[in-house]
Design a protein around this motif. Structure first.
Motif, PDB file in Angstrom:
ATOM      1  N   MET A   1       0.817  -1.202   0.000  1.00  0.00           N
ATOM      2  CA  MET A   1       0.000   0.000   0.000  1.00  0.00           C
ATOM      3  C   MET A   1       0.856   1.261   0.000  1.00  0.00           C
ATOM      4  O   MET A   1       0.569   2.236  -0.711  1.00  0.00           O
ATOM      5  CB  MET A   1      -0.931   0.003   1.212  1.00  0.00           C
ATOM      6  N   LYS A   2       1.928   1.230   0.776  1.00  0.00           N
ATOM      7  CA  LYS A   2       2.818   2.393   0.827  1.00  0.00           C
ATOM      8  C   LYS A   2       3.487   2.621  -0.517  1.00  0.00           C
ATOM      9  O   LYS A   2       3.555   3.765  -1.007  1.00  0.00           O
ATOM     10  CB  LYS A   2       3.871   2.198   1.923  1.00  0.00           C
ATOM     11  N   ASP A   3       3.994   1.558  -1.130  1.00  0.00           N
ATOM     12  CA  ASP A   3       4.672   1.687  -2.423  1.00  0.00           C
ATOM     13  C   ASP A   3       3.716   2.179  -3.497  1.00  0.00           C
ATOM     14  O   ASP A   3       4.074   3.032  -4.322  1.00  0.00           O
ATOM     15  CB  ASP A   3       5.281   0.347  -2.835  1.00  0.00           C
ATOM     16  N   GLU A   4       2.500   1.627  -3.495  1.00  0.00           N
ATOM     17  CA  GLU A   4       1.514   2.051  -4.493  1.00  0.00           C
ATOM     18  C   GLU A   4       1.116   3.510  -4.286  1.00  0.00           C
ATOM     19  O   GLU A   4       0.932   4.256  -5.255  1.00  0.00           O
ATOM     20  CB  GLU A   4       0.283   1.154  -4.433  1.00  0.00           C
ATOM     21  N   LEU A   5       0.957   3.916  -3.034  1.00  0.00           N
ATOM     22  CA  LEU A   5       0.613   5.311  -2.756  1.00  0.00           C
ATOM     23  C   LEU A   5       1.733   6.236  -3.213  1.00  0.00           C
ATOM     24  O   LEU A   5       1.473   7.279  -3.833  1.00  0.00           O
ATOM     25  CB  LEU A   5       0.345   5.512  -1.265  1.00  0.00           C
ATOM     26  N   SER A   6       2.968   5.875  -2.914  1.00  0.00           N
ATOM     27  CA  SER A   6       4.106   6.702  -3.312  1.00  0.00           C
ATOM     28  C   SER A   6       4.152   6.880  -4.826  1.00  0.00           C
ATOM     29  O   SER A   6       4.381   7.989  -5.333  1.00  0.00           O
ATOM     30  CB  SER A   6       5.410   6.069  -2.812  1.00  0.00           C
ATOM     31  N   LEU A   7       3.915   5.800  -5.564  1.00  0.00           N
ATOM     32  CA  LEU A   7       3.911   5.875  -7.021  1.00  0.00           C
ATOM     33  C   LEU A   7       2.746   6.734  -7.524  1.00  0.00           C
ATOM     34  O   LEU A   7       2.916   7.564  -8.436  1.00  0.00           O
ATOM     35  CB  LEU A   7       3.825   4.468  -7.609  1.00  0.00           C
ATOM     36  N   ALA A   8       1.566   6.545  -6.930  1.00  0.00           N
ATOM     37  CA  ALA A   8       0.401   7.338  -7.327  1.00  0.00           C
ATOM     38  C   ALA A   8       0.626   8.818  -7.043  1.00  0.00           C
ATOM     39  O   ALA A   8       0.223   9.684  -7.840  1.00  0.00           O
ATOM     40  CB  ALA A   8      -0.848   6.838  -6.597  1.00  0.00           C
ATOM     41  N   MET A   9       1.272   9.124  -5.920  1.00  0.00           N
ATOM     42  CA  MET A   9       1.582  10.515  -5.599  1.00  0.00           C
ATOM     43  C   MET A   9       2.505  11.122  -6.647  1.00  0.00           C
ATOM     44  O   MET A   9       2.295  12.257  -7.094  1.00  0.00           O
ATOM     45  CB  MET A   9       2.210  10.609  -4.203  1.00  0.00           C
ATOM     46  N   ALA A  10       3.532  10.372  -7.042  1.00  0.00           N
ATOM     47  CA  ALA A  10       4.467  10.879  -8.047  1.00  0.00           C
ATOM     48  C   ALA A  10       3.746  11.187  -9.347  1.00  0.00           C
ATOM     49  O   ALA A  10       3.948  12.245  -9.966  1.00  0.00           O
ATOM     50  CB  ALA A  10       5.579   9.853  -8.278  1.00  0.00           C
ATOM     51  N   ARG A  11       2.885  10.276  -9.771  1.00  0.00           N
ATOM     52  CA  ARG A  11       2.174  10.460 -11.040  1.00  0.00           C
ATOM     53  C   ARG A  11       1.155  11.588 -10.972  1.00  0.00           C
ATOM     54  O   ARG A  11       0.780  12.155 -11.999  1.00  0.00           O
ATOM     55  CB  ARG A  11       1.486   9.155 -11.425  1.00  0.00           C
ATOM     56  N   ALA A  12       0.705  11.909  -9.757  1.00  0.00           N
ATOM     57  CA  ALA A  12      -0.265  12.990  -9.578  1.00  0.00           C
ATOM     58  C   ALA A  12       0.396  14.333  -9.293  1.00  0.00           C
ATOM     59  O   ALA A  12      -0.288  15.351  -9.185  1.00  0.00           O
ATOM     60  CB  ALA A  12      -1.227  12.648  -8.442  1.00  0.00           C
TER      61      ALA A  12
END
Length: 372
Positions: A334-345
């Motif tokens: 969940m943390k890794d996915e959130l970090s990636l989603a934040m970068a893309r956003a």
């Protein structure tokens, strides 16, 4: 099946599949039970897809910080573990393992009163963990006072009161439940002795005598006046209830529909979140559970005003697969996915996640999704 299934799992969907392959049918059914027709259960997940991200580009997101402060505790990610019962069906170490998994990721866990281990035992298993305690309403307020004092002494940092369960499942059973394992409930039975095994007619009858069903705002007020810990109300779905809670001075509003296990046909939590946030008006923190399965889901919930989200079933999937390490792995995903989603956003830190990041699909004239 080997217990070490989690290293190959790279998403919560894979953890769900692995857990369901491992768990016996009774446990699979118990953990996944949607309640009535399952409309709300299914909609919790589907609703996130009705919100679209509008990312901002050309921002420095090379380094992301997913940490957040929740009721004064700094967590490494805005994903914590919701109160769920009977963890021992998934793993012998039960809530102790779940607490260790949460602590290893420096995030919070809400311990259910329906825990197999006492609140002191769970705190000892994860001495560095951030723990909240879910307290039942009892007819005997002396019992409640003793539990509040124990939670304070053991280092719990908040009290969670579930407000969307006017009737407990044991009140509605037509026949006894035979669990595949034997267990006790040390956070419910204090110095009294529970008659019969959990799920038996005798056990249920005694529970009905001690637990106060259909609690009221007066009960919430009493709890707040009898503990130094902040109070979080779980199960709020209406703006009116959120405002009443603000008038009582509670510290947290936890938007939840019980994972769809209670009243079917209520709205998905992500759909009511904006109304609750507006009603609270910054006077308390707002949290959400229900249908959170990806880091993008977390990002959307935070953009719509949640301080933190909670996961229930996914933590149990991790627990069933590999105990504390499985729980840790679920949270890491969940943390890794959130970090990636934040970068893309275009978000480098949690405070960069703003309401303008998300719009409802109706903004673009997208027709409603297929019927249930």
């Amino acid at each position: 099946m080997s217990e070490n299934v989690h290293p190959k799992s790279t998403s919560l969907a894979e953890f769900e599949k692995a857990a369901n392959e491992k768990l016996p049918e009774f446990v699979r059914t118990y953990y996944s039970h949607p309640g009535e027709g399952g409309q709300t259960y299914r909609d919790n997940c589907r609703a996130f897809k009705r919100y679209r991200l509008v990312p901002r580009n050309l921002r420095d997101v090379y380094i992301r910080d997913t940490s957040v402060t929740v009721l004064g505790s700094k967590l490494n990610l805005p994903v914590a573990i919701a109160p769920t019962s009977i963890h021992k069906l998934g793993h012998p170490e039960a809530e102790r393992a779940t607490a260790r998994g949460a602590a290893s990721m420096n995030t919070a866990m809400v311990l259910s009163s329906w825990s197999h281990f006492s609140l002191e035992q769970v705190a000892a298993a994860a001495p560095r963990g951030v723990l909240w305690f879910y307290l039942l309403f009892y007819r005997d307020r002396g019992r409640m006072k003793r539990l509040l004092e124990r939670a304070e002494r053991a280092g719990y940092t908040a009290i969670v009161l579930t407000v969307d369960t006017p009737l407990f499942p044991f009140s509605l059973r037509r026949k006894p439940v035979v669990y595949p394992i034997q267990f006790s409930l040390p956070n419910i039975w204090l110095d009294d002795v529970a008659p019969g095994l959990p799920g038996s007619t005798e056990h249920d009858a005694y529970l009905k005598k001690i637990v106060k069903e259909a609690a009221t705002w007066e009960d919430v007020k009493w709890v707040k006046n009898n503990t130094r810990l902040p109070i979080v109300l779980k199960g709020i779905l209406s703006a009116e209830d959120a405002r009443t809670a603000m008038d009582l001075g509670v510290s947290g509003i936890y938007v939840s529909n019980h994972g769809g296990r209670e009243q079917d046909g209520v709205p998905a939590t992500i759909d009511v979140l904006p109304d609750i946030v507006r009603a609270v008006g910054g006077e308390a923190e707002v949290y959400l559970d229900g249908g959170v399965r990806t880091g993008t889901d977390v990002l959307k919930a935070l953009a719509l005003g949640a301080r933190c989200v909670f996961i229930g079933r996914p933590a149990l999937w991790g627990l069933a697969c590999n105990g504390a390490e499985g729980v840790q792995r679920v949270l890491q995903i969940m943390k890794d996915e959130l970090s990636l989603a934040m970068a893309r956003a275009g978000c480098a830190k949690i405070s960069d996640i703003q309401p303008s990041l998300v719009v409802h699909q109706s903004y673009y004239g997208v027709p409603p999704m297929a019927k249930y």
